[in-house]
Enzyme design. Sequence first.
Site, PDB file in Angstrom:
ATOM      1  CG  HIS A  22      -0.402  -0.086   2.520  1.00 45.68           C
ATOM      2  ND1 HIS A  22       0.299   0.953   3.069  1.00 45.68           N
ATOM      3  CD2 HIS A  22      -0.397  -1.075   3.446  1.00 45.68           C
ATOM      4  CE1 HIS A  22       0.709   0.623   4.276  1.00 45.68           C
ATOM      5  NE2 HIS A  22       0.301  -0.604   4.532  1.00 45.68           N
ATOM      6  CG  HIS A  25       4.230  -1.541   2.145  1.00 46.11           C
ATOM      7  ND1 HIS A  25       3.005  -2.117   1.976  1.00 46.11           N
ATOM      8  CD2 HIS A  25       4.703  -2.021   3.317  1.00 46.11           C
ATOM      9  CE1 HIS A  25       2.746  -2.926   2.990  1.00 46.11           C
ATOM     10  NE2 HIS A  25       3.764  -2.874   3.834  1.00 46.11           N
ATOM     11  CB  CYS A 130      -0.988 -10.203  18.907  1.00 41.46           C
ATOM     12  SG  CYS A 130      -1.478  -9.388  17.370  1.00 41.46           S
ATOM     13  CB  CYS A 133       2.404  -8.271  17.355  1.00 36.98           C
ATOM     14  SG  CYS A 133       1.304  -6.898  17.521  1.00 36.98           S
ATOM     15  CB  CYS A 147      -3.285  -7.156  20.081  1.00 37.94           C
ATOM     16  SG  CYS A 147      -1.956  -6.280  19.257  1.00 37.94           S
ATOM     17  CG  HIS A 150      -2.505  -5.672  15.078  1.00 40.69           C
ATOM     18  ND1 HIS A 150      -1.314  -6.042  15.648  1.00 40.69           N
ATOM     19  CD2 HIS A 150      -2.214  -5.303  13.809  1.00 40.69           C
ATOM     20  CE1 HIS A 150      -0.351  -5.934  14.762  1.00 40.69           C
ATOM     21  NE2 HIS A 150      -0.860  -5.476  13.636  1.00 40.69           N
ATOM     22  CE  LYS A 297       0.045   2.034  10.768  1.00 38.87           C
ATOM     23  NZ  LYS A 297       0.169   0.638  10.989  1.00 38.87           N
ATOM     24  CE  LYS A 300      -6.276  -6.143   2.284  1.00 42.87           C
ATOM     25  NZ  LYS A 300      -6.064  -7.558   2.025  1.00 42.87           N
TER      26      LYS A 300
END
Length: 668
Positions: A22, A25, A130, A133, A147, A150, A297, A300
């Site tokens: 995405h 990156h 998790c 992670c 977590c 997440h 942030k 998805k």
Amino acid sequence: MSQSPKKFYITTAIDYPNSNPHVGHAYEKVVADFYARAHRMRGVDTRLLIGLDEHGQKIQDAATRAGQSPQRFVDEKALIFRKLYDLLEISYDDFIRTSEKRHHDFVQDIYLKAKARGDVYKGFYQGDYCVSCERAYTKSELKDGNCPVHDKPTTPMEQESYFFRLGKYREPLCRHIQEHPDFIRPPERRNEILSRLEDEVLDLSISRSAFDWGIPVPDDPSHVIYVWFDALSNYVSALFQPRENYSRYWPADCHVIGKDIIWFHTVIWPAMLLSAGYPLPEQVYAHGFILDKDGRKMSKQLGNVVDPLEVAREYSVDVLRFYFLRSFSSGTDGNFSLGELEERYRSELADQLGNLVLRIAKLAQRLGGTIRTPGYASDLDPKPTIDDYFRYVDSREHHRSVDALWSYIKRVNAYLTEKEPWKLGEHQRERFEAVIGCAQEALRVIAHLLHPVMPGVAKSIAESLGFKIGALEALPSGPASYRVTPSKALFPRREAPGPAAPAERPAKPEAVDPFSRLEIRVGRIEEVRNHPDADSLFAMTIDLGTEKRSICAGLRKYLDTSDLEGRKVIVLANLKPAMLRGIESRGMVLATDRKDGKVVPVDPGDAAVGELVTVEGIQTNPKPKLGMNDFEKAPLDMLGGVVVHAKKPLRTSVGPVRCDAEDGARVR
Ligand code: MSP
């Protein structure tokens, strides 16, 4: 120019290929590519490494879901990642994949070296695990039982595991970071790590036995090596084939990574290297995050991920690169806004850079298409710009390098506007040639400095103006002549709006919120003075968090400079720049009429400088007097006429904003 390093080995984080790449990156790779290209341009022996982090449960699970073997799954993903990075013109010298044999061998070797040092022991790893992670948390680390990263449920686990004596390296690392101020960039991140190192540092579990997609522990194949111990090793493993690369490039000069993985790179990785007897990297540089336009942030789950390919297709790869490097301040988070991209496309690329090149190419036709120059831009000394540009390359503040370049572009435009060569007659040919020659030399510098930002555009400029992009030391060149061929517009006028990112795409046409087009930010007035040539205006410098802006406001009738100096205000930030009697104004300070005839700036309360303000619930209660359609046609121009219900505080994303005005007052 500041002293160039002898060699420059720069790396990026290796991406998890559990889903497609995405914009985050892509951003990181463009940033690293900028630094790599800037160093090559200075003649430094440069190597850029990127790659993929292919092991671990996360990938194994994704492969199972796709009905593929993990290897097949990552092989396919690798093609997608490479295709994107090739398209983005990332000039990488090597692409490492952690499933490669060269990497496998090195990881086992570094594990054995650490073990030989007495730094590996067997124990029990327990906690709430998790998978995203790939680590366990203690009960106190969980957030509402989930977590903390997440916000997803974790699974209790207890496993036999090998441990690395990370705690043993706490003190040597503290010392190293204190003695090497440039080891962690930017400085805020350094302070963050130093303060975390004041607490106890626990040993690190470095193996897993619950899945097998990974590199086996060499002397106990029932375990695989934990993803981070595996992944971090890529920076060295990639240098072992051929082996000379290790002696030529290690230690790395800069690891470019996101701020979420700084602990791994500044504590775990150096501890592994110290244990195995390798020199430490020179620097870890953490960039900020790309957030969606509302400051969230990208993920998805939220459906707000921007596909870099879609943006590159709509504009161009170079425009996307420019936007990344120009708009996102190095080291801090920024919001991805197609509105801002479009605005910069029009003003900075088409109007400022594109027109400048076209102008020169066109004027050169009066010289039969050949420009003769003395080899340097006599009236437009580029040296201070080049010095600033590379100073900021060295301090890893790429947005300031681009700033320095754009100031110079504006200066060259202003030079032509002032000299008006198009008005010079045939009898003034010598002056005409001198002005065009000077601008041509300036454009050679511009194209060179532009190359790390927009390699394709830099090349097109060079082709049109008859030179080649080479090493920086070729500037200035001595007397030369250039064959100029007019090219088509570098940044053609765009009729249709850009592609809507999911987060910016309206669900239904009637639900369009016109305010979503506006970029409204909290700013602080740093400096305010009376405009020397306009009685009603103040000329101000306003800090918007990511940049400082010159903004003029017609508030002199109502307020004094002392009412404004240091005050926090709300600024409409994505307005076209305008020259107001010789002073640039880029933005508008929101203010409201009060019943007593006074006009006061809208107060952002406790909101922080730079924070984005979204206005909520404004269409319905009550309806603005202007029809939504009017507003839609010209959202920015019309703001001054919108009537808001201001008796109650305005609801905004930064909390209630007091307009201090009567119902129906005008926001100006
Ligand atoms: N595989 C690990 C890194 C191992 S390095 C030895 C990893 N992978 S990742 O795919 O999750 O992230 C790769 C890089 O992209 C990280 O540096 C990360 O910070 C960065 N980004 C991921 N999302 C981002 C944004 N939204 N914005 C900017 N960069 C972010 O972590």
